[in-house]
Structures are given as structure tokens and as C-alpha cells.
Design a protein around this motif. Structure first.
Motif, PDB file in Angstrom:
ATOM      1  N   SER A 162      -5.920  14.222   5.650  1.00  0.00           N
ATOM      2  CA  SER A 162      -6.902  13.527   4.807  1.00  0.00           C
ATOM      3  C   SER A 162      -6.963  12.028   5.079  1.00  0.00           C
ATOM      4  O   SER A 162      -7.937  11.388   4.704  1.00  0.00           O
ATOM      5  CB  SER A 162      -6.583  13.757   3.328  1.00  0.00           C
ATOM      6  N   ARG A 163      -5.924  11.475   5.696  1.00  0.00           N
ATOM      7  CA  ARG A 163      -5.797  10.049   6.023  1.00  0.00           C
ATOM      8  C   ARG A 163      -5.457   9.205   4.804  1.00  0.00           C
ATOM      9  O   ARG A 163      -4.665   8.305   4.887  1.00  0.00           O
ATOM     10  CB  ARG A 163      -7.039   9.480   6.710  1.00  0.00           C
ATOM     11  N   THR A 164      -6.076   9.474   3.674  1.00  0.00           N
ATOM     12  CA  THR A 164      -5.791   8.719   2.458  1.00  0.00           C
ATOM     13  C   THR A 164      -6.024   9.621   1.253  1.00  0.00           C
ATOM     14  O   THR A 164      -6.844  10.535   1.312  1.00  0.00           O
ATOM     15  CB  THR A 164      -6.660   7.439   2.379  1.00  0.00           C
ATOM     16  N   SER A 165      -5.282   9.364   0.185  1.00  0.00           N
ATOM     17  CA  SER A 165      -5.384  10.194  -1.004  1.00  0.00           C
ATOM     18  C   SER A 165      -4.731   9.444  -2.160  1.00  0.00           C
ATOM     19  O   SER A 165      -4.048   8.442  -1.953  1.00  0.00           O
ATOM     20  CB  SER A 165      -4.666  11.524  -0.758  1.00  0.00           C
ATOM     21  N   THR A 166      -4.922   9.956  -3.350  1.00  0.00           N
ATOM     22  CA  THR A 166      -4.175   9.435  -4.499  1.00  0.00           C
ATOM     23  C   THR A 166      -3.049  10.421  -4.809  1.00  0.00           C
ATOM     24  O   THR A 166      -3.071  11.569  -4.338  1.00  0.00           O
ATOM     25  CB  THR A 166      -5.078   9.297  -5.741  1.00  0.00           C
ATOM     26  N   VAL A 167      -2.095   9.990  -5.603  1.00  0.00           N
ATOM     27  CA  VAL A 167      -1.005  10.890  -6.002  1.00  0.00           C
ATOM     28  C   VAL A 167      -1.573  12.086  -6.757  1.00  0.00           C
ATOM     29  O   VAL A 167      -1.158  13.224  -6.548  1.00  0.00           O
ATOM     30  CB  VAL A 167       0.061  10.139  -6.833  1.00  0.00           C
ATOM     31  N   THR A 207      -4.194  -0.637  -3.220  1.00  0.00           N
ATOM     32  CA  THR A 207      -5.140  -0.606  -4.337  1.00  0.00           C
ATOM     33  C   THR A 207      -6.516  -0.247  -3.795  1.00  0.00           C
ATOM     34  O   THR A 207      -6.940  -0.764  -2.765  1.00  0.00           O
ATOM     35  CB  THR A 207      -5.189  -1.983  -5.034  1.00  0.00           C
ATOM     36  N   SER A 208      -7.201   0.644  -4.486  1.00  0.00           N
ATOM     37  CA  SER A 208      -8.539   1.058  -4.083  1.00  0.00           C
ATOM     38  C   SER A 208      -9.505  -0.115  -4.174  1.00  0.00           C
ATOM     39  O   SER A 208      -9.438  -0.921  -5.111  1.00  0.00           O
ATOM     40  CB  SER A 208      -9.020   2.197  -4.989  1.00  0.00           C
ATOM     41  N   ASN A 209     -10.405  -0.224  -3.208  1.00  0.00           N
ATOM     42  CA  ASN A 209     -11.429  -1.274  -3.233  1.00  0.00           C
ATOM     43  C   ASN A 209     -12.423  -1.051  -4.360  1.00  0.00           C
ATOM     44  O   ASN A 209     -12.960  -2.008  -4.914  1.00  0.00           O
ATOM     45  CB  ASN A 209     -12.177  -1.321  -1.893  1.00  0.00           C
ATOM     46  N   GLU A 210     -12.688   0.216  -4.696  1.00  0.00           N
ATOM     47  CA  GLU A 210     -13.671   0.547  -5.725  1.00  0.00           C
ATOM     48  C   GLU A 210     -13.121   0.362  -7.142  1.00  0.00           C
ATOM     49  O   GLU A 210     -13.855  -0.001  -8.052  1.00  0.00           O
ATOM     50  CB  GLU A 210     -14.162   1.998  -5.571  1.00  0.00           C
ATOM     51  N   VAL A 214      -6.746   2.339  -9.319  1.00  0.00           N
ATOM     52  CA  VAL A 214      -6.426   3.502  -8.488  1.00  0.00           C
ATOM     53  C   VAL A 214      -5.603   3.054  -7.284  1.00  0.00           C
ATOM     54  O   VAL A 214      -5.976   2.127  -6.572  1.00  0.00           O
ATOM     55  CB  VAL A 214      -7.725   4.207  -8.013  1.00  0.00           C
ATOM     56  N   ILE A 215      -4.489   3.738  -7.069  1.00  0.00           N
ATOM     57  CA  ILE A 215      -3.622   3.449  -5.927  1.00  0.00           C
ATOM     58  C   ILE A 215      -3.843   4.533  -4.878  1.00  0.00           C
ATOM     59  O   ILE A 215      -3.694   5.724  -5.159  1.00  0.00           O
ATOM     60  CB  ILE A 215      -2.127   3.422  -6.339  1.00  0.00           C
ATOM     61  N   GLN A 216      -4.210   4.114  -3.689  1.00  0.00           N
ATOM     62  CA  GLN A 216      -4.419   5.029  -2.563  1.00  0.00           C
ATOM     63  C   GLN A 216      -3.124   5.126  -1.747  1.00  0.00           C
ATOM     64  O   GLN A 216      -2.466   4.118  -1.504  1.00  0.00           O
ATOM     65  CB  GLN A 216      -5.531   4.500  -1.646  1.00  0.00           C
ATOM     66  N   ILE A 217      -2.796   6.344  -1.352  1.00  0.00           N
ATOM     67  CA  ILE A 217      -1.669   6.580  -0.453  1.00  0.00           C
ATOM     68  C   ILE A 217      -2.286   6.816   0.923  1.00  0.00           C
ATOM     69  O   ILE A 217      -3.166   7.665   1.071  1.00  0.00           O
ATOM     70  CB  ILE A 217      -0.850   7.824  -0.873  1.00  0.00           C
ATOM     71  N   ARG A 218      -1.826   6.051   1.915  1.00  0.00           N
ATOM     72  CA  ARG A 218      -2.433   6.118   3.242  1.00  0.00           C
ATOM     73  C   ARG A 218      -1.342   6.304   4.284  1.00  0.00           C
ATOM     74  O   ARG A 218      -0.287   5.668   4.222  1.00  0.00           O
ATOM     75  CB  ARG A 218      -3.189   4.812   3.502  1.00  0.00           C
ATOM     76  N   ILE A 219      -1.581   7.173   5.246  1.00  0.00           N
ATOM     77  CA  ILE A 219      -0.622   7.397   6.316  1.00  0.00           C
ATOM     78  C   ILE A 219      -0.621   6.181   7.252  1.00  0.00           C
ATOM     79  O   ILE A 219      -1.664   5.572   7.484  1.00  0.00           O
ATOM     80  CB  ILE A 219      -0.916   8.712   7.072  1.00  0.00           C
TER      81      ILE A 219
END
Length: 149
Positions: free
Chosen positions: A51-56, A87-90, A94-99
Motif C-alpha cells: 500500500s506504500r502508506t496507511s494509518t494504524v 502527519t497527513s497533509n489533509e 491523522v498519522i500516516q505510516i509509510r514504508i
């Protein structure tokens, strides 16, 4: 007629998927795994690789793991710099988890190891069985890509 076919297919999936997981994936050695990651850590990492990025929350829902249990899995991956939190730009809440690049490299290495393990397991099959399995896998992949998620 379709109901009977779908019943048979559903039953096959319920039986075959766990069987393949047991025969091909659960025996994957993680003893000498870099960073001493658990199978659950690897599953989270592979989910992020796709997915490359996701939230918990999204990862929790996808993997059927509660948020409180997901957090330490992500924390360990962050600790080893395999994923990062942003931190999500939008929405700053929301915290984004990114590989990370290191996470990508590890996933590619694990993918190669897994491929080699599967090849060694398939080595016990006869040539005709391998040909049949190859045909089935090509068909299964093609059809699976058509299934709505």
C-alpha cells in the motif's frame, strides 16, 4: 447453479488457503531475521510494501488486529527505520505510516528468500504436477485480479 459453484469455490478457498499458508509460509524461518522481527511485524511491513502508506486504523482493519495490538508492531518497525510516521497533509490529526527505503529493501530480500523456500518445497513435485500447478496459478491470479475487493 451459480450458488452451487460459489459454494464449492468458497469451500475450496477455506480449505486451500490455510493449507498453502501452513505448507509454504509458516515454515519460513525467521530465526535469523534481521532486526529480530516477528511474523506479525513482517506481515505489517509487507502490507505497507503493497500500500506504500496507511494509518494504524487502516492496517488494523486490513489485518484484523486490534489498534492496541497494532501499535507495538508499528513501533518496532519505526524503531528499526523500516517505516516512519508522518502527519497527513489533509488532516494533521491523522498519522500516516509509510514504508522507508530500508523497509523496501528488506521486503525485497524477504520476497527473494520466500521464493527460494517455495521453490525448494515444490522441488518434491513431479514435472506433470508442476505443469498443472503452473496453469492453475496463472488462472487463479488472472481471476483473482477480477474480484472486487
Amino acid at each position: 447453479m451459480n450458488a452451487e459453484i460459489m459454494d464449492t469455490i468458497s469451500e475450496s478457498f477455506v480449505t486451500v488457503v490455510p493449507l498453502l499458508k501452513k505448507k509454504l509460509f509458516r515454515t519460513f524461518p525467521i530465526d535469523n531475521m534481521p532486526y529480530q522481527l516477528s511474523r506479525s511485524n513482517l506481515e505489517v511491513l509487507f502490507a505497507l510494501y503493497e500500500s506504500r502508506t496507511s494509518t494504524v486504523s487502516e492496517l488494523s482493519n486490513l489485518m484484523h488486529i486490534s489498534r492496541p495490538n497494532m501499535t507495538p508492531l508499528v513501533d518496532k518497525l519505526v524503531q528499526h527505520e523500516l517505516v516512519d510516521r508522518r502527519t497527513s497533509n489533509e488532516d494533521r490529526r491523522v498519522i500516516q505510516i509509510r514504508i522507508t527505503d530500508a523497509g523496501d529493501r528488506l521486503c525485497k530480500e524477504m520476497h527473494e528468500r520466500l521464493m527460494n523456500q517455495i521453490k525448494s518445497k515444490l522441488d518434491s513435485l513431479e514435472h506433470d504436477d508442476l505443469i498443472e500447478l503452473q496453469k492453475c496459478m496463472v488462472s487463479l491470479k488472472s481471476i483473482a485480479l477480477k474480484i472486487n475487493a
